[in-house]
Design a protein around this motif. Structure first.
Motif, PDB file in Angstrom:
ATOM      1  N   MET A 175       6.505  10.079  13.720  1.00  0.00           N
ATOM      2  CA  MET A 175       7.781  10.583  13.181  1.00  0.00           C
ATOM      3  C   MET A 175       7.912  12.072  13.461  1.00  0.00           C
ATOM      4  N   ALA A 176       6.825  12.820  13.288  1.00  0.00           N
ATOM      5  CA  ALA A 176       6.867  14.269  13.566  1.00  0.00           C
ATOM      6  C   ALA A 176       7.130  14.510  15.048  1.00  0.00           C
ATOM      7  N   ALA A 177       6.443  13.752  15.904  1.00  0.00           N
ATOM      8  CA  ALA A 177       6.584  13.935  17.353  1.00  0.00           C
ATOM      9  C   ALA A 177       8.008  13.615  17.812  1.00  0.00           C
ATOM     10  N   GLU A 178       8.676  12.700  17.122  1.00  0.00           N
ATOM     11  CA  GLU A 178      10.042  12.328  17.505  1.00  0.00           C
ATOM     12  C   GLU A 178      11.100  13.235  16.878  1.00  0.00           C
ATOM     13  N   GLY A 179      10.642  14.244  16.144  1.00  0.00           N
ATOM     14  CA  GLY A 179      11.595  15.206  15.578  1.00  0.00           C
ATOM     15  C   GLY A 179      12.207  14.781  14.262  1.00  0.00           C
ATOM     16  N   THR A 180      11.651  13.735  13.641  1.00  0.00           N
ATOM     17  CA  THR A 180      12.145  13.276  12.341  1.00  0.00           C
ATOM     18  C   THR A 180      10.968  13.158  11.367  1.00  0.00           C
ATOM     19  N   PRO A 181      10.323  14.290  11.042  1.00  0.00           N
ATOM     20  CA  PRO A 181       9.139  14.246  10.183  1.00  0.00           C
ATOM     21  C   PRO A 181       9.428  13.562   8.846  1.00  0.00           C
ATOM     22  N   PHE A 182       8.454  12.820   8.367  1.00  0.00           N
ATOM     23  CA  PHE A 182       8.624  12.021   7.148  1.00  0.00           C
ATOM     24  C   PHE A 182       7.980  12.697   5.946  1.00  0.00           C
ATOM     25  N   THR A 183       8.797  12.965   4.926  1.00  0.00           N
ATOM     26  CA  THR A 183       8.324  13.513   3.657  1.00  0.00           C
ATOM     27  C   THR A 183       8.699  12.528   2.557  1.00  0.00           C
ATOM     28  N   GLY A 184       7.753  12.237   1.682  1.00  0.00           N
ATOM     29  CA  GLY A 184       8.064  11.322   0.580  1.00  0.00           C
ATOM     30  C   GLY A 184       6.938  10.334   0.400  1.00  0.00           C
ATOM     31  N   PHE A 233       0.856  -1.197   0.000  1.00  0.00           N
ATOM     32  CA  PHE A 233       0.000   0.000   0.000  1.00  0.00           C
ATOM     33  C   PHE A 233       0.887   1.241   0.000  1.00  0.00           C
ATOM     34  N   PHE A 234       0.484   2.242  -0.772  1.00  0.00           N
ATOM     35  CA  PHE A 234       1.307   3.436  -0.969  1.00  0.00           C
ATOM     36  C   PHE A 234       0.579   4.683  -0.486  1.00  0.00           C
ATOM     37  N   ALA A 235       1.342   5.634   0.034  1.00  0.00           N
ATOM     38  CA  ALA A 235       0.776   6.909   0.478  1.00  0.00           C
ATOM     39  C   ALA A 235       1.867   7.970   0.412  1.00  0.00           C
ATOM     40  N   LEU A 236       1.463   9.212   0.161  1.00  0.00           N
ATOM     41  CA  LEU A 236       2.420  10.324   0.180  1.00  0.00           C
ATOM     42  C   LEU A 236       2.339  11.013   1.531  1.00  0.00           C
ATOM     43  N   ALA A 237       3.458  11.589   1.978  1.00  0.00           N
ATOM     44  CA  ALA A 237       3.450  12.315   3.250  1.00  0.00           C
ATOM     45  C   ALA A 237       4.272  13.582   3.106  1.00  0.00           C
ATOM     46  N   ASP A 238       3.874  14.614   3.857  1.00  0.00           N
ATOM     47  CA  ASP A 238       4.573  15.906   3.777  1.00  0.00           C
ATOM     48  C   ASP A 238       5.151  16.325   5.120  1.00  0.00           C
ATOM     49  N   GLY A 239       5.344  15.369   6.016  1.00  0.00           N
ATOM     50  CA  GLY A 239       5.885  15.676   7.337  1.00  0.00           C
ATOM     51  C   GLY A 239       4.803  15.729   8.389  1.00  0.00           C
ATOM     52  N   ILE A 240       3.633  16.250   7.996  1.00  0.00           N
ATOM     53  CA  ILE A 240       2.544  16.337   8.979  1.00  0.00           C
ATOM     54  C   ILE A 240       1.304  15.557   8.571  1.00  0.00           C
ATOM     55  N   SER A 241       1.025  15.535   7.283  1.00  0.00           N
ATOM     56  CA  SER A 241      -0.175  14.812   6.864  1.00  0.00           C
ATOM     57  C   SER A 241       0.189  13.717   5.890  1.00  0.00           C
ATOM     58  N   VAL A 242      -0.760  12.799   5.679  1.00  0.00           N
ATOM     59  CA  VAL A 242      -0.518  11.646   4.814  1.00  0.00           C
ATOM     60  C   VAL A 242      -1.711  11.480   3.882  1.00  0.00           C
ATOM     61  N   LEU A 243      -1.393  11.276   2.600  1.00  0.00           N
ATOM     62  CA  LEU A 243      -2.407  11.193   1.549  1.00  0.00           C
ATOM     63  C   LEU A 243      -2.374   9.783   0.958  1.00  0.00           C
ATOM     64  N   PRO A 244      -3.480   9.037   1.096  1.00  0.00           N
ATOM     65  CA  PRO A 244      -3.453   7.663   0.583  1.00  0.00           C
ATOM     66  C   PRO A 244      -3.382   7.618  -0.932  1.00  0.00           C
ATOM     67  N   LEU A 245      -2.567   6.709  -1.458  1.00  0.00           N
ATOM     68  CA  LEU A 245      -2.603   6.408  -2.886  1.00  0.00           C
ATOM     69  C   LEU A 245      -3.405   5.108  -3.004  1.00  0.00           C
TER      70      LEU A 245
END
Ligand code: AMP
Ligand code: GLY
Length: 424
Positions: free
Chosen positions: A254-263, A194-206
């Protein structure tokens, strides 16, 4: 915009094909690319793991946006370097890429954030690891912590086999990737990507896609990078559960731990009787899954990637997909994933591309000085086909392989998407 795409596989050919369709793309450059990518982008011979070389090139060429295809440059911190230089990029930082580059990190992260996954423990010495087998039942799942090109997982049927494997893991079978070893509970169920995009704070399902990991028909033979894929996956209706229980807690954690995820998140999931559970994360598109996703995606991929990089994914209100079925059959060199020859002549790609619904994406290909197409890797071509039904898509892909592609040294699985045809 001037776009730089990193990578050289079938995934990157599909990404290049899709990015080129965006009105935002004025020039597409690919490093290093392959023979197919070079037909639609300017290729530059810098390897995907040459972080210094890529950053220097992006600065010199005043690239506006970088898209990273494979995991290795992500784990090496390419994104961090580009951001430091003020170049916008789609992909996670080195710290966020730990979700793929360290299985122990990911499992501990799941524990911290209550994300459903198999029971496990992590070991740095062989005697503790063997002792843990006492509290686990066969079959035993043994994994190297680090990146091992998809090969660092063993399912041992017996205790004796598990102990032998542990000896080998700890004596350097996977190099540094095996200094730390995980033992996991074996989960049963159906696997899905399953794939999804993320911008550090939100996540968009593909969407979901189905891979075929084993080399031969009937899921026999060794694991490969993937021999074929299809989408949609009939009967799949677990998106909400996957988002609520796995992806949203991940992006928040990931954001809460200080390593926000983008990609892009590529979640390998086991659909168990207790619901979806995370097998592993990859932090890039799957290959061969990406090829079917790109052929179904109607929205502007580049626009979504740019919004993800800017933290503005919330501005994408709807991702649209073709309702048609897409199948991808990989043509690999005889012997892959073991040893195989390179440099064999391949004919018929142009003819295949003229067939209804067919689009060939190159993987390991190159050209000789006269322009003839040559094999240059294990997985060589991806024959994708779209159809009104999965039956039609499958038929189109295999017809292209049988009637157009001329490469005696190649092999394909003959049962790609068979499960979808059976409706399972
Ligand atoms: P991974 O690289 O972690 O995705 O593992 C490779 C493959 O091993 C997966 O695609 C599954 O088929 C299998 N696998 C990994 N972990 C488990 C598990 N805990 N239970 C059952 N199968 C697993
Ligand atoms: N198809 C599996 C992967 O890209 O890792």
């Amino acid at each position: 915009m001037k776009i730089l795409l990193i990578g050289s596989g079938g995934r990157e050919h599909a990404l290049a094909w899709k990015i080129n369709q965006s009105p935002l793309c004025k020039q597409l450059i690919c490093a290093p690319g392959n023979a197919g990518i070079c037909e639609i982008a300017d290729c530059v011979n810098i390897k995907a793991d040459d972080v210094g070389g890529l950053v220097k090139f992006a600065l010199r060429e005043a690239v506006n946006f970088v898209v990273v295809g494979p995991e290795v440059p992500l784990a090496l911190g390419l994104v961090d370097e580009l951001i430091t230089q003020g170049i916008a990029v789609f992909g996670p930082t080195e710290a966020a890429a730990m979700l793929e580059s360290s299985k122990a990190f990911t499992k501990d992260f799941c524990t911290r954030h209550d994300i459903p996954t198999a029971k496990y423990d992590v070991f740095t010495n062989v005697s503790d690891a063997k002792a843990y087998l006492d509290v686990m039942d066969a079959p035993y799942v043994i994994k190297a912590d680090g990146l091992a090109a998809g090969k660092g997982v063993v399912i041992a049927e017996t205790r004796a086999e598990a102990e032998t494997e542990l000896d080998e893991f700890f004596s350097g079978k996977f190099g540094g990737a095996g200094d730390c070893v995980l033992i996991e509970e074996f989960m049963t169920g159906h696997e899905i990507s399953f794939f999804a995009l993320a911008d550090g704070i939100s996540v968009l399902p593909l969407i979901a896609a189905q891979d075929h990991k084993r080399a031969f028909d009937g899921d026999k033979g060794p694991n490969t990078g993937g021999m074929g894929a299809y989408s949609p996956v009939p009967g799949f209706n677990d998106e909400k559960k996957i988002m609520d229980e796995i992806l949203i807690p991940t992006v928040r954690g990931m954001a809460a731990e200080g390593t926000p995820f983008t990609g892009v998140f590529f979640a390998g999931l086991m659909m168990t009787k207790d619901g979806p559970k995370l097998i592993e994360y990859n932090v890039r598109f799957g290959d061969p899954e990406c090829q079917v996703l790109m052929r179904r995606l109607e929205s502007d991929l580049l626009d979504m990637m740019i919004k993800a990089a800017k933290g503005k994914l919330a501005q994408v209100d709807l991702v649209t997909w073709s309702p048609n079925a897409v199948v991808n059959v990989v043509v690999a060199a005889d012997g892959y994933p073991g040893t195989y020859v390179k440099g064999e002549t391949i004919k018929g790609v142009e003819a295949a591309n003229l067939m209804e619904g067919v689009q060939v994406f190159h993987a390991g290909t190159t050209r000789d000085k006269d322009g003839a197409l040559l094999s240059a890797g294990g997985r060589v071509l991806n024959i994708t086909a779209v159809g009104m039904t999965v039956v039609q898509a499958v038929e189109r892909a295999y017809t292209a392989i049988d009637e157009a592609i001329d490469w005696p040294g190649g092999y394909v699985r003959r049962d790609i998407a068979k499960m979808a045809i059976k409706g399972k």
